[in-house]
Every structure is written in structure tokens, then in C-alpha cells.
Design an enzyme around this catalytic site. Structure first.
Site, PDB file in Angstrom:
ATOM      1  N   TYR A 265       0.213  -1.030  10.273  1.00  0.00           N
ATOM      2  CA  TYR A 265      -0.130  -1.641   8.982  1.00  0.00           C
ATOM      3  C   TYR A 265       1.038  -1.471   8.001  1.00  0.00           C
ATOM      4  CZ  TYR A 265      -3.022  -1.769   4.628  1.00  0.00           C
ATOM      5  OH  TYR A 265      -3.563  -2.022   3.389  1.00  0.00           O
TER       6      TYR A 265
ATOM      7  N   SER B 267       0.855  -1.195   0.000  1.00  0.00           N
ATOM      8  CA  SER B 267       0.000   0.000   0.000  1.00  0.00           C
ATOM      9  C   SER B 267       0.888   1.241   0.000  1.00  0.00           C
ATOM     10  CB  SER B 267      -0.853  -0.025   1.258  1.00  0.00           C
ATOM     11  OG  SER B 267      -1.412   1.237   1.489  1.00  0.00           O
ATOM     12  N   SER B 268       0.345   2.353  -0.490  1.00  0.00           N
ATOM     13  CA  SER B 268       1.136   3.593  -0.544  1.00  0.00           C
ATOM     14  C   SER B 268       1.504   4.109   0.848  1.00  0.00           C
ATOM     15  CB  SER B 268       0.362   4.675  -1.306  1.00  0.00           C
ATOM     16  OG  SER B 268      -0.881   4.915  -0.690  1.00  0.00           O
ATOM     17  N   CYS B 269       0.871   3.577   1.899  1.00  0.00           N
ATOM     18  CA  CYS B 269       1.194   4.051   3.250  1.00  0.00           C
ATOM     19  C   CYS B 269       2.555   3.549   3.748  1.00  0.00           C
ATOM     20  CB  CYS B 269       0.107   3.654   4.235  1.00  0.00           C
ATOM     21  SG  CYS B 269       0.088   1.894   4.540  1.00  0.00           S
TER      22      CYS B 269
ATOM     23  N   HIS C 232     -12.635   3.133   4.300  1.00  0.00           N
ATOM     24  CA  HIS C 232     -11.857   4.253   3.771  1.00  0.00           C
ATOM     25  C   HIS C 232     -12.803   5.421   3.451  1.00  0.00           C
ATOM     26  CE1 HIS C 232      -8.930   0.941   2.876  1.00  0.00           C
ATOM     27  NE2 HIS C 232      -8.121   1.848   3.393  1.00  0.00           N
TER      28      HIS C 232
ATOM     29  N   LYS D 253       3.323  -4.255   5.987  1.00  0.00           N
ATOM     30  CA  LYS D 253       3.443  -4.250   4.513  1.00  0.00           C
ATOM     31  C   LYS D 253       4.915  -4.164   4.080  1.00  0.00           C
ATOM     32  CE  LYS D 253      -0.811  -4.617   3.334  1.00  0.00           C
ATOM     33  NZ  LYS D 253      -1.260  -5.788   2.583  1.00  0.00           N
TER      34      LYS D 253
HETATM   35  N1  LIG Z   1      -8.524  -0.794  -0.247  1.00  0.00           N
HETATM   36  C1  LIG Z   1      -7.509   0.009  -0.514  1.00  0.00           C
HETATM   37  O1  LIG Z   1      -7.685   1.243  -0.661  1.00  0.00           O
HETATM   38  C2  LIG Z   1      -6.138  -0.545  -0.685  1.00  0.00           C
HETATM   39  C3  LIG Z   1      -5.848  -1.891  -0.518  1.00  0.00           C
HETATM   40  N2  LIG Z   1      -4.559  -2.328  -0.682  1.00  0.00           N
HETATM   41  C4  LIG Z   1      -4.180  -3.722  -0.466  1.00  0.00           C
HETATM   42  O2  LIG Z   1      -4.934  -4.600  -1.275  1.00  0.00           O
HETATM   43  C5  LIG Z   1      -5.141  -5.834  -0.580  1.00  0.00           C
HETATM   44  C6  LIG Z   1      -6.622  -6.158  -0.562  1.00  0.00           C
HETATM   45  O3  LIG Z   1      -7.311  -5.087   0.080  1.00  0.00           O
HETATM   46  P1  LIG Z   1      -8.882  -4.921  -0.047  1.00  0.00           P
HETATM   47  O4  LIG Z   1      -9.400  -5.790  -1.114  1.00  0.00           O
HETATM   48  O5  LIG Z   1      -9.160  -3.472  -0.052  1.00  0.00           O
HETATM   49  O6  LIG Z   1      -9.364  -5.484   1.360  1.00  0.00           O
HETATM   50  P2  LIG Z   1     -10.762  -6.167   1.736  1.00  0.00           P
HETATM   51  O7  LIG Z   1     -10.939  -5.967   3.199  1.00  0.00           O
HETATM   52  O8  LIG Z   1     -11.822  -5.684   0.819  1.00  0.00           O
HETATM   53  O9  LIG Z   1     -10.496  -7.702   1.428  1.00  0.00           O
HETATM   54  C7  LIG Z   1      -9.579  -8.442   2.169  1.00  0.00           C
HETATM   55  C8  LIG Z   1      -9.920  -9.886   2.027  1.00  0.00           C
HETATM   56  O10 LIG Z   1      -9.041 -10.645   2.859  1.00  0.00           O
HETATM   57  C9  LIG Z   1      -9.795 -11.590   3.588  1.00  0.00           C
HETATM   58  N3  LIG Z   1      -9.173 -11.894   4.860  1.00  0.00           N
HETATM   59  C10 LIG Z   1      -8.896 -11.058   5.875  1.00  0.00           C
HETATM   60  N4  LIG Z   1      -8.350 -11.728   6.898  1.00  0.00           N
HETATM   61  C11 LIG Z   1      -8.290 -13.030   6.525  1.00  0.00           C
HETATM   62  C12 LIG Z   1      -7.837 -14.210   7.145  1.00  0.00           C
HETATM   63  N5  LIG Z   1      -7.332 -14.195   8.386  1.00  0.00           N
HETATM   64  N6  LIG Z   1      -7.938 -15.374   6.470  1.00  0.00           N
HETATM   65  C13 LIG Z   1      -8.467 -15.407   5.234  1.00  0.00           C
HETATM   66  N7  LIG Z   1      -8.886 -14.324   4.573  1.00  0.00           N
HETATM   67  C14 LIG Z   1      -8.817 -13.149   5.228  1.00  0.00           C
HETATM   68  C15 LIG Z   1     -11.132 -10.915   3.806  1.00  0.00           C
HETATM   69  O11 LIG Z   1     -12.124 -11.847   4.133  1.00  0.00           O
HETATM   70  P3  LIG Z   1     -13.259 -11.423   5.192  1.00  0.00           P
HETATM   71  O12 LIG Z   1     -13.882 -10.171   4.641  1.00  0.00           O
HETATM   72  O13 LIG Z   1     -14.166 -12.602   5.227  1.00  0.00           O
HETATM   73  O14 LIG Z   1     -12.525 -11.185   6.484  1.00  0.00           O
HETATM   74  C16 LIG Z   1     -11.343 -10.241   2.455  1.00  0.00           C
HETATM   75  O15 LIG Z   1     -11.891 -11.133   1.522  1.00  0.00           O
HETATM   76  C17 LIG Z   1      -4.543  -5.670   0.816  1.00  0.00           C
HETATM   77  O16 LIG Z   1      -3.272  -6.221   0.856  1.00  0.00           O
HETATM   78  C18 LIG Z   1      -4.449  -4.160   0.965  1.00  0.00           C
HETATM   79  O17 LIG Z   1      -3.397  -3.800   1.793  1.00  0.00           O
HETATM   80  C19 LIG Z   1      -3.545  -1.464  -1.022  1.00  0.00           C
HETATM   81  C20 LIG Z   1      -3.784  -0.130  -1.187  1.00  0.00           C
HETATM   82  C21 LIG Z   1      -5.097   0.444  -1.019  1.00  0.00           C
HETATM   83  C1  LIG Z   2      -5.342   3.139   1.667  1.00  0.00           C
HETATM   84  C2  LIG Z   2      -4.860   3.778   2.923  1.00  0.00           C
HETATM   85  O1  LIG Z   2      -5.967   4.115   3.741  1.00  0.00           O
HETATM   86  C3  LIG Z   2      -5.703   4.667   5.029  1.00  0.00           C
HETATM   87  O2  LIG Z   2      -5.085   5.912   4.967  1.00  0.00           O
HETATM   88  P1  LIG Z   2      -5.867   7.186   4.550  1.00  0.00           P
HETATM   89  O3  LIG Z   2      -5.630   7.500   3.137  1.00  0.00           O
HETATM   90  O4  LIG Z   2      -5.536   8.283   5.512  1.00  0.00           O
HETATM   91  O5  LIG Z   2      -7.360   6.691   4.747  1.00  0.00           O
HETATM   92  P2  LIG Z   2      -8.842   7.092   4.731  1.00  0.00           P
HETATM   93  O6  LIG Z   2      -9.415   6.789   3.404  1.00  0.00           O
HETATM   94  O7  LIG Z   2      -9.489   6.446   5.883  1.00  0.00           O
HETATM   95  O8  LIG Z   2      -8.877   8.700   5.002  1.00  0.00           O
HETATM   96  C4  LIG Z   2      -8.432   9.628   4.059  1.00  0.00           C
HETATM   97  C5  LIG Z   2      -8.746  11.027   4.529  1.00  0.00           C
HETATM   98  O9  LIG Z   2     -10.160  11.223   4.478  1.00  0.00           O
HETATM   99  C6  LIG Z   2     -10.625  11.811   5.678  1.00  0.00           C
HETATM  100  N1  LIG Z   2     -12.034  11.468   5.871  1.00  0.00           N
HETATM  101  C7  LIG Z   2     -13.066  12.357   5.823  1.00  0.00           C
HETATM  102  N2  LIG Z   2     -14.215  11.758   6.082  1.00  0.00           N
HETATM  103  C8  LIG Z   2     -13.931  10.455   6.261  1.00  0.00           C
HETATM  104  C9  LIG Z   2     -14.750   9.314   6.536  1.00  0.00           C
HETATM  105  O10 LIG Z   2     -15.952   9.389   6.649  1.00  0.00           O
HETATM  106  N3  LIG Z   2     -14.105   8.104   6.619  1.00  0.00           N
HETATM  107  C10 LIG Z   2     -12.747   7.998   6.476  1.00  0.00           C
HETATM  108  N4  LIG Z   2     -12.197   6.766   6.573  1.00  0.00           N
HETATM  109  N5  LIG Z   2     -11.951   9.069   6.238  1.00  0.00           N
HETATM  110  C11 LIG Z   2     -12.548  10.276   6.122  1.00  0.00           C
HETATM  111  C12 LIG Z   2      -9.668  11.272   6.720  1.00  0.00           C
HETATM  112  O11 LIG Z   2      -9.715  12.046   7.898  1.00  0.00           O
HETATM  113  C13 LIG Z   2      -8.344  11.347   5.971  1.00  0.00           C
HETATM  114  O12 LIG Z   2      -7.856  12.668   6.004  1.00  0.00           O
HETATM  115  C14 LIG Z   2      -4.894   3.775   5.838  1.00  0.00           C
HETATM  116  O13 LIG Z   2      -5.678   2.714   6.224  1.00  0.00           O
HETATM  117  C15 LIG Z   2      -3.668   3.303   5.123  1.00  0.00           C
HETATM  118  O14 LIG Z   2      -3.172   2.234   5.793  1.00  0.00           O
HETATM  119  C16 LIG Z   2      -3.868   2.967   3.678  1.00  0.00           C
HETATM  120  O15 LIG Z   2      -3.196   2.142   3.103  1.00  0.00           O
END
Ligand SMILES: NC(=O)C1=CN([C@@H]2O[C@H](COP(=O)(O)OP(=O)(O)OC[C@H]3O[C@@H](n4cnc5c(N)ncnc54)[C@H](OP(=O)(O)O)[C@@H]3O)[C@@H](O)[C@H]2O)C=CC1
Ligand SMILES: C[C@H]1O[C@H](OP(=O)(O)OP(=O)(O)OC[C@H]2O[C@@H](n3cnc4c(=O)[nH]c(N)nc43)[C@H](O)[C@@H]2O)[C@@H](O)[C@@H](O)C1=O
Length: 322
Positions: A149, A120-122, A192, A153
Site C-alpha cells: 500500500y 497516508s503516514s505509512c 482499522h 501511495k
Molecule cells: N482511513 C484512514 O485511516 C486513512 C485514509 N487515508 C487515505 O484517504 C483516502 C480515503 O480513505 P478512506 O475514506 O478511509 O477509505 P474508504 O474505504 O472509507 O473509502 C474509499 C472509497 O473508494 C471507493 N473505491 C474503492 N475502490 C474503488 C474503485 N475501484 N472504483 C471506484 N471507487 C472505489 C470505495 O467505494 P466502495 O466502498 O464501494 O468500494 C470508497 O467509497 C485513501 O486514499 C486513503 O489512503 C490516509 C490515511 C489514513
Molecule cells: C492508516 C494506516 O492503517 C494501517 O496501519 P496501522 O496503523 O498499523 O493500522 P491499524 O489501525 O489496523 O492497527 C493499529 C494497531 O492497532 C492494533 N490493533 C489492536 N486491535 C486491533 C483491531 O481490532 N483491529 C485492528 N485493525 N488493529 C488492532 C494493531 O495490531 C496495530 O498495532 C495500515 O493499513 C496503513 O496502511 C495505514 O495507512
């Protein structure tokens, strides 16, 4: 580092390769399944969380020993927005370290030919020069709200590098920017920003509310990528890339949280006011990635933020709204 970047052609040529998509019900995993099925892959190995808990080492080892996948895409993780990361730091570091360690080591020991790790970009320092290049990794302190987190990563990236350097094993990693799309998590607190606001604006519209609360100051800048673009990039990298360094995957377009909130409000059709809750954290001020390495390999995103939001809201209405 010791290993050269090489290209690989084994992946797309063999449409019957057994591909394990870990986390196939999530945002990223489900987009990958859609993409792979569209491309004609016929042998996808899918196991839901309830059938296989990836934090359980012996269960993961048994799974790999029984099914012997050819390719693994690791999209299972403990994922959440700023509030979830800040509230459950122990879970974010422990669960992610467990999942990725179990999957990467089992994949290596059971003959997987190629593994794709999603970071992830974090992972980058809070004040990294913008746009953030891959080389910025480990050059400064992390953003505190997602440090746990991010450290998990970073460990995943380093495991892939370690196995490549020591054993010449083909493990690659990509760092996506903030993602959104179908099957996102729309939880009111733990999601998010984009799905969180979509849900809040939708519910306010339906209930005829005059105001919606948005967290922070609205000033932070974020880069958003539709998950179908990400899935396309992952398959592209599986085909074209086999290097030691991780690869950034972004849209190249950044918006402030205020601009995002206005856009989501417009797409949803909420007509009231935004109220900013500045007691909530802003997180990283800016995290635009430099995705020129990926562009140099020949991949660019296709879905604009507005089109992606319209598509996601349509999906939300059809699948989440009761
Ligand atoms: N969403 C985003 O903005 C971003 C995501 N990523 C990366 O992409 C990848 C996928 O993220 P994303 O699709 O958003 O996440 P989701 O939460 O949507 O999906 C994660 C999946 O992993 C499964 N999972 C979690 N814990 C377990 C476990 N212990 N055993 C088996 N399966 C498990 C979940 O199943 P269940 O729901 O049943 O727990 C779910 O299907 C991650 O590595 C994340 O870091 C990177 C950058 C941004
Ligand atoms: C993908 C990335 O996602 C996370 O980092 P983040 O970008 O900071 O995430 P975010 O989407 O939750 O917030 C972005 C911004 O938005 C603002 N904000 C406003 N209103 C709401 C609101 O209602 N919900 C949330 N969640 N944020 C809100 C919030 O205060 C912040 O300024 C990490 O999990 C990190 O680990 C990671 O990988």
C-alpha cells in the site's frame, strides 16, 4: 526541486467549480462532501464505485471526457487496517496503482485545473525519526505489514510531482495520519483499530461478554485525527497550497493502542476486561507525524480524540448498529 511553492486563490472563489470527489461514499470522501456542501459548493460531481470502477482505464477516460471536472479530489482507494493490508498485498498495490494512475492521467489530459491526492503516514520508513518530517520520505525500509500500500501511495506522490515538474500542472498531495469518524469501515477483521475496537466493545456490551480480545501488545503508538478535521485541512490546502512537496496532516497527539482501547471501552461503556492477542502483528512501533509545515500555513485541528470518539460512537449507533 524546480517548481516554487505558490498560493492559489481560484478554488474557494468559485463556488460553482465542478469538483469531482472520487470515493465520496467512504470515510474521507463523505466528510469532504459534507464540508464542501457546508461551504456552499453547488457543483459536486459524484459517482459511486458500482457506476464507475476507477481501475478500468477506458471507463475513467470516458468519464473525464464527458464530465470535464475543474477540480479533482482523489479519495478513492483500496483501504484497510493491518490485517487487510497483510492478507491482500496484491490487491493493495495493484488496485491503488490502477486507480491513481487512471485518475491522475485522465485528469491531466482532460483539463482539470487542480488535483488533490491523498496518501497516508505509512509512506514513511518504519524507523523514521519522530515526529516524522516530510523529508523522511524514501530514507529507509518500510513497515512490512503495509509495504505494498505504501509503495502505491509513494508512486501517487511522485506522479503528482512529475506532472508538476514536467508540465507545471497543479497536483498536490497530503499525507493524513490514522483517521476515524462517520462512514468508517467497521468490519471485524479488515477495519482499522479504532472502528474495529468500537464495534467489538459495543457487541460485547450488548451480549454481556466479560472479555474483549485486542490485537498485538498494546505498545504501538498511533496518532488519530477526526475525518472532519481532515476534510477541513484538505479544503484549506486546496485554497492555500500549490507546491511540489507533499504535506503531513496530523493531530500532533499520540496514544498507545492500550490507551486507545481503554478510551474506546469507556466511551462505549463496556465494563469487562481486555485480553491481548500477541499472535497478531503490532505493525509500526510509532508514527507520529510532524505537521508543522501545515501549521505554518495556518491550519490546526479542532476535534479532540475523546470528543471525536463520542461523535463516532453516536454515528455508529444511529447508522451501523442493527
Ligand atoms: N482511513 C484512514 O485511516 C486513512 C485514509 N487515508 C487515505 O484517504 C483516502 C480515503 O480513505 P478512506 O475514506 O478511509 O477509505 P474508504 O474505504 O472509507 O473509502 C474509499 C472509497 O473508494 C471507493 N473505491 C474503492 N475502490 C474503488 C474503485 N475501484 N472504483 C471506484 N471507487 C472505489 C470505495 O467505494 P466502495 O466502498 O464501494 O468500494 C470508497 O467509497 C485513501 O486514499 C486513503 O489512503 C490516509 C490515511 C489514513
Ligand atoms: C492508516 C494506516 O492503517 C494501517 O496501519 P496501522 O496503523 O498499523 O493500522 P491499524 O489501525 O489496523 O492497527 C493499529 C494497531 O492497532 C492494533 N490493533 C489492536 N486491535 C486491533 C483491531 O481490532 N483491529 C485492528 N485493525 N488493529 C488492532 C494493531 O495490531 C496495530 O498495532 C495500515 O493499513 C496503513 O496502511 C495505514 O495507512
Amino acid at each position: 526541486m524546480a517548481c516554487p511553492n505558490t498560493t492559489t486563490d481560484s478554488f474557494t472563489l468559485d463556488k460553482s467549480a465542478k469538483i469531482y470527489v472520487a470515493g465520496h461514499r467512504g470515510l474521507v470522501g463523505s466528510a469532504l462532501v459534507r464540508k464542501l456542501q457546508t461551504l456552499g459548493f453547488t457543483n459536486l460531481l459524484l459517482k459511486s464505485h458500482s457506476d464507475l470502477d476507477l481501475t478500468n482505464q477506458s471507463h475513467v477516460q470516458n468519464f473525464f471526457s464527458t464530465h470535464k471536472p475543474d477540480v479533482v479530489i482523489l479519495a478513492a482507494a483500496k483501504v484497510g487496517g493491518i490485517h487487510a493490508n497483510n492478507t491482500y498485498p496484491a490487491d493493495f498495490i495493484t488496485i491503488n496503482l490502477q486507480i491513481q494512475t487512471n485518475v491522475i492521467t485522465s485528469a491531466f489530459h482532460h483539463g482539470v485545473k487542480k488535483l488533490f491526492f491523498l496518501g497516508s503516514s505509512c509512506i514513511y520508513p518504519k524507523f523514521a525519526p519522530q515526529p516524522i518530517k516530510e523529508e523522511s520520505l524514501l530514507t529507509g525500509p518500510l513497515e512490512p505489514t503495509n509495504e505494498m500500500y505504501a509503495i502505491a501511495k509513494i508512486a501517487g506522490i511522485k506522479m503528482c510531482q512529475g506532472y508538476r515538474i514536467q508540465y507545471n500542472w497543479d497536483a498536490i498531495s497530503a499525507m493524513p495520519t490514522n483517521l476515524y469518524g462517520p462512514n468508517d469501515n467497521f468490519h471485524p477483521e479488515n477495519s482499522h483499530v479504532l472502528p474495529g475496537l468500537m464495534r467489538r466493545f459495543h457487541e460485547a456490551k450488548v451480549l454481556g461478554k466479560k472479555e474483549v480480545v485486542v490485537w498485538g501488545t498494546g505498545a504501538p503508538l498511533r496518532e488519530f485525527l477526526h475525518v472532519d478535521d481532515l476534510a477541513d485541512a484538505v479544503v484549506f490546502l486546496m485554497e492555500k497550497y500549490s507546491g511540489v512537496e507533499h504535506v503531513n496532516v496530523g493531530s500532533g497527539v499520540e496514544v498507545s493502542i492500550k490507551e486507545l482501547a481503554e478510551l474506546v471501552k469507556e466511551v462505549v461503556g463496556f465494563e469487562g476486561e481486555l485480553v491481548w492477542d500477541t499472535s497478531k502483528p503490532d505493525g509500526t512501533p510509532r508514527k507520529l507525524m510532524d505537521s508543522s509545515k501545515l501549521a505554518g500555513l495556518g491550519w490546526v485541528p479542532k476535534i479532540s480524540l475523546r470528543d471525536g470518539l463520542v461523535d463516532t460512537y453516536k454515528w455508529y449507533l444511529e447508522n451501523v448498529e442493527q
